[in-house]
Design an enzyme around this catalytic site. Structure first.
Site, PDB file in Angstrom:
ATOM      1  N   LYS A 114       8.963 -20.542 -30.827  1.00 51.90           N
ATOM      2  CA  LYS A 114       7.610 -21.107 -30.731  1.00 51.90           C
ATOM      3  C   LYS A 114       7.158 -21.752 -32.040  1.00 51.90           C
ATOM      4  O   LYS A 114       5.951 -21.851 -32.319  1.00 51.90           O
ATOM      5  CB  LYS A 114       6.591 -20.026 -30.306  1.00 51.90           C
ATOM      6  N   GLY A 115       8.118 -22.224 -32.794  1.00 51.74           N
ATOM      7  CA  GLY A 115       7.769 -22.908 -34.038  1.00 51.74           C
ATOM      8  C   GLY A 115       7.819 -24.423 -33.916  1.00 51.74           C
ATOM      9  O   GLY A 115       7.176 -25.136 -34.684  1.00 51.74           O
ATOM     10  N   THR A 117      11.134 -25.806 -32.532  1.00 45.80           N
ATOM     11  CA  THR A 117      12.576 -26.081 -32.610  1.00 45.80           C
ATOM     12  C   THR A 117      13.030 -27.107 -31.581  1.00 45.80           C
ATOM     13  O   THR A 117      13.894 -27.937 -31.862  1.00 45.80           O
ATOM     14  CB  THR A 117      13.394 -24.789 -32.421  1.00 45.80           C
ATOM     15  N   ARG A 195       5.927 -21.847 -38.607  1.00 44.30           N
ATOM     16  CA  ARG A 195       4.572 -22.168 -38.160  1.00 44.30           C
ATOM     17  C   ARG A 195       3.657 -21.027 -38.549  1.00 44.30           C
ATOM     18  O   ARG A 195       4.119 -19.900 -38.752  1.00 44.30           O
ATOM     19  CB  ARG A 195       4.617 -22.322 -36.630  1.00 44.30           C
ATOM     20  N   GLY A 321       3.023 -27.398 -25.211  1.00 47.36           N
ATOM     21  CA  GLY A 321       1.660 -27.890 -25.318  1.00 47.36           C
ATOM     22  C   GLY A 321       0.685 -27.202 -24.379  1.00 47.36           C
ATOM     23  O   GLY A 321      -0.433 -27.679 -24.196  1.00 47.36           O
ATOM     24  N   ARG A 322       1.092 -26.068 -23.783  1.00 47.76           N
ATOM     25  CA  ARG A 322       0.183 -25.354 -22.881  1.00 47.76           C
ATOM     26  C   ARG A 322      -0.975 -24.764 -23.671  1.00 47.76           C
ATOM     27  O   ARG A 322      -0.859 -24.443 -24.866  1.00 47.76           O
ATOM     28  CB  ARG A 322       0.922 -24.256 -22.111  1.00 47.76           C
ATOM     29  N   HIS A 324      -3.395 -22.203 -25.216  1.00 47.35           N
ATOM     30  CA  HIS A 324      -3.210 -20.816 -25.636  1.00 47.35           C
ATOM     31  C   HIS A 324      -4.285 -19.902 -25.051  1.00 47.35           C
ATOM     32  O   HIS A 324      -5.395 -20.345 -24.721  1.00 47.35           O
ATOM     33  CB  HIS A 324      -3.256 -20.712 -27.162  1.00 47.35           C
TER      34      HIS A 324
END
Length: 357
Positions: A114-115, A117, A195, A321-322, A324
């Site tokens: 979740k950075g 990649t 991140r 891009g969902r 949070h």
């Protein structure tokens, strides 16, 4: 002579009709045998390499068949009937020169989850001197017992001038991964996309929640005791963001000069700048530039402009891009306080302030 002898012994000379019938029957049998031989030999051409010795024996059976086989097959026979693969080797060599070979990776995107990649992989793959595996092999954490031949088989074919690359974000937090990659090659270049640890943890939780809606709340998982601010470091979503702890493990096997850190935040605001530094690190000419990107306001991150081979621009998948999960601001502040000392040590180690505090 043979025909006259055969017909004179079998049929009376006065019976011309019977003699003619026997002649026609003999001719038909001979023609049938010839056709059968040609069909059988043609079929031999299509057989697998395990039938090569038999194919070569057939080559010597008839002059007509010999010509047919020599034209149709890439094999040639020695006087002993054994196959000679010189022509096949030449073809293989020509194919390797044109399409390249499967090689172990020169560079690996080793983290973090979740950075960003996937974005780095898709963006760098635009470069003509980079070939990458699309899926995550998970070789150095889950499939190491399959061996390097299995791992090499997953790689795309590359020319000598090209870089072979893969990405598996879980490598960064896998204790055995640095040693295992080092055993493959100490010259492997490593890319880590980092991140803000708090944002990363929330993104990680959001992804898990989309798959398992019945899991506890973020706050419950993040703290042993929320009122006292005791963070649960056994929860993987929290532990991944303690970057300095994982980096220390990697530095036992690789010098810092072989590890490049990409800012997940800058990858959104300045993708061309981040990719320029990645290309420099890999020793590539700066071909991927700002002309390749546009900002997608709906998704909230950059997408690739229309590739030449497509009629549409290319963005990352729907899962990227969902929105949070909304987290209470007090929880965010407690996590920022928790991560601050780890972040400071990380900045000092890599020589760059990512400004997460």
């Amino acid at each position: 002579m043979a025909y006259r002898f055969l017909t004179s012994r079998v049929v009376p000379s006065s019976n011309r009709l019977s003699r003619r019938s026997l002649f026609i029957a003999t001719l038909c049998l001979s023609f049938t045998y010839l056709c059968y031989s040609l069909l059988f030999c043609s079929d031999a051409i299509m057989q697998s390499e395990g039938d090569e010795p038999h194919r070569c024996l057939l080559l010597h059976s008839a002059a007509a068949t010999k010509k047919l086989l020599q034209k149709s097959s890439s094999y040639y026979c020695t006087p002993s009937g054994a196959p000679d693969r010189r022509s096949n080797s030449s073809a293989a060599g020509a194919g390797a020169a044109k399409f390249g070979n499967k090689k172990l990776p020169n560079a690996i995107i080793v983290g973090v989850k979740k950075g960003g990649t996937r974005a780095v992989l898709e963006f760098i793959r635009i470069h003509p001197d980079v070939r990458a595996v699309g899926t995550e092999p998970h070789f150095f954490d889950r499939n190491y017992d399959r061996g390097f031949d299995w791992y090499r088989g997953l790689m795309p074919r590359t020319l000598d001038s090209q870089i072979t690359m893969e990405k598996t974000p879980s490598y960064f937090v896998t204790r055995e991964a640095p040693r295992r990659i080092s055993s493959m090659s100490r010259n492997t270049k490593l890319i880590v996309v980092v991140r803000n640890p708090v944002t990363r943890a929330i993104s990680d939780y959001t992804q898990t929640l989309s798959k398992k809606p019945d899991i506890p709340t973020f706050e419950v998982l993040a703290f042993k005791n929320k009122s006292l601010g005791l963070v649960d470091t056994s929860w993987n979503a929290i532990r991944i963001g303690m970057y300095i702890l994982h980096l220390e493990n990697w530095l036992q096997y690789f010098p810092l000069s072989q590890i490049h850190f990409v800012s997940g935040e800058m990858l959104i605001t300045d993708p061309a700048g981040e990719l320029a530094r990645v290309q420099d690190f890999l020793g590539l000419k700066r071909i991927v530039t700002d002309k390749h990107f546009y900002f997608n306001k709906t998704k909230g991150f950059p997408c690739l402009k229309k590739p030449e081979s497509s009629s549409l621009p290319r963005c990352l998948g729907k899962s990227k891009g969902r929105t949070h999960v909304q987290i209470d601001q007090e929880v965010i502040e407690k996590l920022r306080e928790f991560y601050r000392p780890y972040n400071i040590k990380f900045y000092e180690m890599v020589g760059h302030d990512f400004r997460w505090d």
